[in-house]
Design a protein around this motif. Sequence first.
Motif, PDB file in Angstrom:
ATOM      1  N   GLY A  16      66.663  12.445 -11.470  1.00  0.00           N
ATOM      2  CA  GLY A  16      65.710  13.032 -10.543  1.00  0.00           C
ATOM      3  C   GLY A  16      65.134  12.030  -9.558  1.00  0.00           C
ATOM      4  O   GLY A  16      65.546  10.857  -9.523  1.00  0.00           O
ATOM      5  N   SER A  17      64.166  12.503  -8.790  1.00  0.00           N
ATOM      6  CA  SER A  17      63.560  11.688  -7.734  1.00  0.00           C
ATOM      7  C   SER A  17      62.044  11.798  -7.766  1.00  0.00           C
ATOM      8  O   SER A  17      61.488  12.798  -8.225  1.00  0.00           O
ATOM      9  N   LEU A  18      61.419  10.753  -7.255  1.00  0.00           N
ATOM     10  CA  LEU A  18      59.984  10.731  -7.031  1.00  0.00           C
ATOM     11  C   LEU A  18      59.716   9.961  -5.760  1.00  0.00           C
ATOM     12  O   LEU A  18      60.523   9.111  -5.356  1.00  0.00           O
ATOM     13  N   ARG A  19      58.564  10.225  -5.167  1.00  0.00           N
ATOM     14  CA  ARG A  19      58.133   9.449  -4.011  1.00  0.00           C
ATOM     15  C   ARG A  19      56.749   8.888  -4.289  1.00  0.00           C
ATOM     16  O   ARG A  19      55.793   9.658  -4.446  1.00  0.00           O
ATOM     17  N   LEU A  20      56.666   7.586  -4.351  1.00  0.00           N
ATOM     18  CA  LEU A  20      55.397   6.919  -4.574  1.00  0.00           C
ATOM     19  C   LEU A  20      54.746   6.574  -3.244  1.00  0.00           C
ATOM     20  O   LEU A  20      55.440   6.241  -2.275  1.00  0.00           O
ATOM     21  N   LEU A  21      53.431   6.650  -3.221  1.00  0.00           N
ATOM     22  CA  LEU A  21      52.674   6.283  -2.042  1.00  0.00           C
ATOM     23  C   LEU A  21      51.657   5.216  -2.411  1.00  0.00           C
ATOM     24  O   LEU A  21      51.129   5.200  -3.527  1.00  0.00           O
ATOM     25  N   CYS A  22      51.373   4.359  -1.463  1.00  0.00           N
ATOM     26  CA  CYS A  22      50.324   3.359  -1.618  1.00  0.00           C
ATOM     27  C   CYS A  22      49.477   3.416  -0.351  1.00  0.00           C
ATOM     28  O   CYS A  22      49.957   3.058   0.730  1.00  0.00           O
ATOM     29  N   SER A  71      59.475   2.031   2.599  1.00  0.00           N
ATOM     30  CA  SER A  71      59.188   2.246   4.011  1.00  0.00           C
ATOM     31  C   SER A  71      57.673   2.185   4.196  1.00  0.00           C
ATOM     32  O   SER A  71      56.924   2.168   3.221  1.00  0.00           O
ATOM     33  N   ARG A  72      57.256   2.158   5.438  1.00  0.00           N
ATOM     34  CA  ARG A  72      55.821   2.094   5.711  1.00  0.00           C
ATOM     35  C   ARG A  72      55.498   2.833   6.993  1.00  0.00           C
ATOM     36  O   ARG A  72      56.343   2.951   7.892  1.00  0.00           O
ATOM     37  N   ASP A  73      54.264   3.290   7.071  1.00  0.00           N
ATOM     38  CA  ASP A  73      53.748   3.922   8.269  1.00  0.00           C
ATOM     39  C   ASP A  73      52.436   3.203   8.594  1.00  0.00           C
ATOM     40  O   ASP A  73      51.405   3.469   7.964  1.00  0.00           O
ATOM     41  N   ASN A  74      52.472   2.301   9.543  1.00  0.00           N
ATOM     42  CA  ASN A  74      51.283   1.504   9.848  1.00  0.00           C
ATOM     43  C   ASN A  74      50.177   2.342  10.469  1.00  0.00           C
ATOM     44  O   ASN A  74      48.999   2.002  10.350  1.00  0.00           O
ATOM     45  N   ALA A  75      50.538   3.424  11.116  1.00  0.00           N
ATOM     46  CA  ALA A  75      49.513   4.299  11.689  1.00  0.00           C
ATOM     47  C   ALA A  75      48.737   5.029  10.598  1.00  0.00           C
ATOM     48  O   ALA A  75      47.571   5.388  10.799  1.00  0.00           O
ATOM     49  N   LEU A  81      57.577   4.398  -1.550  1.00  0.00           N
ATOM     50  CA  LEU A  81      58.743   4.001  -2.325  1.00  0.00           C
ATOM     51  C   LEU A  81      59.430   5.276  -2.798  1.00  0.00           C
ATOM     52  O   LEU A  81      58.879   6.004  -3.620  1.00  0.00           O
ATOM     53  N   GLN A  82      60.595   5.551  -2.213  1.00  0.00           N
ATOM     54  CA  GLN A  82      61.395   6.704  -2.611  1.00  0.00           C
ATOM     55  C   GLN A  82      62.290   6.290  -3.764  1.00  0.00           C
ATOM     56  O   GLN A  82      63.087   5.353  -3.628  1.00  0.00           O
ATOM     57  N   LEU A  83      62.166   6.979  -4.880  1.00  0.00           N
ATOM     58  CA  LEU A  83      62.935   6.677  -6.081  1.00  0.00           C
ATOM     59  C   LEU A  83      63.956   7.793  -6.305  1.00  0.00           C
ATOM     60  O   LEU A  83      63.579   8.932  -6.566  1.00  0.00           O
ATOM     61  N   ASN A  84      65.219   7.470  -6.182  1.00  0.00           N
ATOM     62  CA  ASN A  84      66.287   8.443  -6.412  1.00  0.00           C
ATOM     63  C   ASN A  84      67.153   8.005  -7.594  1.00  0.00           C
ATOM     64  O   ASN A  84      67.145   6.840  -7.986  1.00  0.00           O
TER      65      ASN A  84
END
Length: 126
Positions: A16-22, A71-75, A81-84
């Motif tokens: 499976g997959s998860l998407r982590l955010l910081c 990946s990052r979004d500076n705005a 972190l996309q975990l596949n």
Amino acid sequence: QVQLVESGGGLVQAGGSLRLLCAASGRTFSTYDMGWFRQAPGKAREFVAAISWSGGNTYYSDSVKGRFTISRDNAENTVYLQLNSLKPEDTAVYYCASRVRYYIGSYFRADNYNYWGRGTQVTVSS
């Protein structure tokens, strides 16, 4: 001072997959390199991935290369972190960390990062 808050962890089946955010506080997020580390029970904290302040350079551990994407979004003051293709051995607490740009030191070493979040649990069942 930078405050980091991770989210997005959970329980997922193998494959499976998860998407982590910081999410980072402050107006200087774009001047920080960002990293993700993880720590499994009874094991040392290990490097997972890093991204330079501009997003132009990314780095991965061999164990996640080809499966995880940073990946990052500076705005939005956020790093992802996309975990596949998750495996049971990916089970760990995942931590976000930051360091000032242009710092001369390996991206792979935890002691080269100044600020840390409290982590988010990722559990992969077989």
